[in-house]
Design a protein around this motif. Structure first.
Motif, PDB file in Angstrom:
ATOM      1  N   SER A 203     -50.677 119.193 -10.499  1.00  0.00           N
ATOM      2  CA  SER A 203     -51.547 118.690 -11.621  1.00  0.00           C
ATOM      3  C   SER A 203     -52.882 118.519 -11.200  1.00  0.00           C
ATOM      4  CB  SER A 203     -50.599 117.396 -12.337  1.00  0.00           C
ATOM      5  OG  SER A 203     -49.496 117.610 -12.664  1.00  0.00           O
ATOM      6  N   THR A 204     -53.262 118.154  -9.860  1.00  0.00           N
ATOM      7  CA  THR A 204     -54.577 117.673  -9.611  1.00  0.00           C
ATOM      8  C   THR A 204     -55.340 118.875  -9.441  1.00  0.00           C
ATOM      9  OG1 THR A 204     -53.568 115.793  -8.348  1.00  0.00           O
ATOM     10  CG2 THR A 204     -55.593 116.455  -7.844  1.00  0.00           C
TER      11      THR A 204
ATOM     12  N   GLN B 116     -46.976 111.377 -15.872  1.00  0.00           N
ATOM     13  CA  GLN B 116     -47.802 112.347 -16.937  1.00  0.00           C
ATOM     14  C   GLN B 116     -48.542 111.547 -18.015  1.00  0.00           C
ATOM     15  OE1 GLN B 116     -47.908 115.721 -16.793  1.00  0.00           O
ATOM     16  NE2 GLN B 116     -46.765 115.304 -14.762  1.00  0.00           N
TER      17      GLN B 116
ATOM     18  N   LYS C  87     -57.584 111.657 -17.404  1.00  0.00           N
ATOM     19  CA  LYS C  87     -58.199 113.116 -17.581  1.00  0.00           C
ATOM     20  C   LYS C  87     -59.336 112.562 -18.796  1.00  0.00           C
ATOM     21  CE  LYS C  87     -54.559 116.210 -16.092  1.00  0.00           C
ATOM     22  NZ  LYS C  87     -53.461 116.933 -16.420  1.00  0.00           N
TER      23      LYS C  87
ATOM     24  N   ILE D  71     -52.361 110.648 -10.017  1.00  0.00           N
ATOM     25  CA  ILE D  71     -51.522 111.496 -10.677  1.00  0.00           C
ATOM     26  C   ILE D  71     -50.074 111.603 -10.318  1.00  0.00           C
ATOM     27  CG2 ILE D  71     -51.359 113.982 -11.649  1.00  0.00           C
ATOM     28  CD1 ILE D  71     -54.758 113.862 -11.941  1.00  0.00           C
TER      29      ILE D  71
ATOM     30  N   ALA E 108     -51.734 110.231 -15.885  1.00  0.00           N
ATOM     31  CA  ALA E 108     -52.683 111.166 -15.562  1.00  0.00           C
ATOM     32  C   ALA E 108     -53.419 111.612 -16.966  1.00  0.00           C
ATOM     33  CB  ALA E 108     -51.691 112.606 -15.180  1.00  0.00           C
TER      34      ALA E 108
END
Length: 439
Positions: free
Chosen positions: A353-354, A303, A310, A348, A306
């Motif tokens: 989440s993607t 997390q 982002k 990720i 990721a």
């Protein structure tokens, strides 16, 4: 170089070189943040901020682990393992071959069921697999094939069937984010859109079982049964309580939309029924947390990784740079979008989440390129699922490793990640491209 590409490449190279996945994620995030212009201190702060997003996941896995250990107190996993071992020891070679395929078929069914019928996700793996390692060893069953079987059940199910975790992925995340990005998806049958990609995964599983890993593979005959699976009296009462706990957990997850709450209520029933005595409850819960701790810790680190990816804001430029290669070709556009989805998901580690990231970028591109709504759903759904099977930080690979490596004879990267990457991501690329072109 694009920060996302570099971060993912660094993470994957370090993981293959046997650097622990958590360290690989951290180093990859630092490299990506620095290349993305975030600076060292800001990258660390963003990574730490992202860790908080994994707390819920880790807590859910801890509760699922405790629930799995509680189920093991029925003694059924060890009973089934002993039954198989006896059949292997006294049976002929043909019988052993039959048992091998029955065992693989059972694992496929259990893996699929863990996503919708009894949505305990990967918690069944450390419960069921370690006691079965003795049987697998004596069958000379290649554990890479077993890893592919379980990953197929974990990924293909939510990617195709809109029930349980599939309802969350297909309806809430996939269709929800596509509609939010400006495309009307009313009346679209999501199963129709994802049928061809699901067939691609099935083809990959067939190749793994009947071609790549068909030959016997020898392992040391080590007793890897879980400590909590020590012989216990298998009584009708224990079996009844276990079945009721599973049903209660399933119902609670459907009602509350929370894996954590479902596992909590199931665990509570075991205590209330006396199957787990109050003085043993603390020990059982601790064993469950230990069993799932590493997976939860890696998911927390993922997390953070990721979040850094982002914040670099390099995903958009990556897609835009790739779009310059389209040259007005829908076929080339579909291929590039799938490859970018593969790269992002590998980093990720979660298709859930993607998809929100990809949908915001891909929907306008798909509309401008003339893809139909059904083809857009297939393209984005496949792009999101790509990489979940084959990412070092995905629970779809971490779960199988947690069970198959209970006796120390199954390497995460070489025996789970690389096999699942080759047998599922490559067929998914082809199948996703075909779906985008013909729907």
């Amino acid at each position: 170089m694009n920060a996302v590409v570099l971060a993912v490449v660094v993470m994957l190279v370090l993981s293959v070189a046997r650097v622990h996945v958590v360290l690989s994620l951290l180093i990859g995030a630092l490299v990506g943040g620095l290349v993305g212009g975030l600076g060292l201190n800001n990258t660390i702060l963003i990574f730490e901020r992202g860790l908080a997003g994994g707390a819920k996941i880790a807590m859910s896995y801890a509760m699922l682990g405790a629930f799995a250990v509680a189920i093991s107190y029925s003694g059924l996993p060890l009973l089934m393992a002993n039954f198989l071992v006896k059949k292997i020891d006294v049976g002929a070679a043909s019988t052993s071959t039959h048992i091998k395929w029955v065992l693989l078929a059972i694992l496929v069914v259990v893996s699929i069921s863990s996503q919708n019928i009894v949505p305990i996700h990967i918690a069944f793996i450390p419960l069921l697999i370690p006691p079965l390692l003795i049987a697998m060893t004596r069958l000379h069953l290649d554990r890479r094939a077993v890893a592919c079987v379980m990953t197929f059940g974990l990924v293909a199910t939510y990617m195709f069937l809109p029930y349980g975790f599939g309802d969350i992925f297909l309806k809430q995340i996939l269709l929800g984010n596509i509609e939010k990005s400006g495309l009307n998806v009313v009346g679209i049958n999501v199963m129709t859109a994802m049928t061809i990609p699901a067939i691609g995964m099935a083809v990959g599983l067939f190749i793994a079982l009947f071609i790549t890993y068909k030959k016997p593979r020898k392992y040391l005959d080590i007793n890897a049964s879980l400590e909590q699976s020590a012989p216990v009296a298998v009584t009708p009462w224990r079996i009844t309580v276990a079945l009721l706990a599973i049903i209660l957990s399933f119902a609670a997850q459907l009602y509350t939309k929370s894996m954590m709450m479902g596992a909590l209520l199931g665990f509570a029933l075991f205590m209330a029924s006396g199957v787990i005595r109050l003085r043993d409850a603390d020990n059982v819960f601790t064993q469950g947390v230990k069993m799932m701790a590493m997976i939860g810790f890696i998911m927390i680190a993922a997390q953070g990784f990721a979040e850094v990816i982002k914040e670099t804001n390099h995903i958009g430029p990556l897609v835009e740079a790739s779009s310059q290669l389209f040259a007005g070709s829908k076929g080339l556009a579909a291929l590039v979008m799938l490859l970018v989805g593969l790269l992002v998901t590998l980093g990720i580690g979660s298709s859930f989440s993607t998809v929100p990231i990809l949908a915001a970028i891909y929907v306008p591109l798909c509309i401008s390129m003339g893809f139909s709504p059904l083809a857009t759903v297939a393209l984005i759904g496949t792009a999101g699922a790509l990489g979940d099977a084959g990412s070092p930080a995905s629970d779809s690979t971490l779960g199988p490793t947690a069970g198959l490596n209970a006796d120390g004879q199954h390497d995460h990267m070489r025996d789970t990640v690389i096999p699942t990457f080759l047998h599922f991501n490559l067929p998914l690329l082809v199948a996703g491209w075909i779906a985008a072109m013909i729907l």
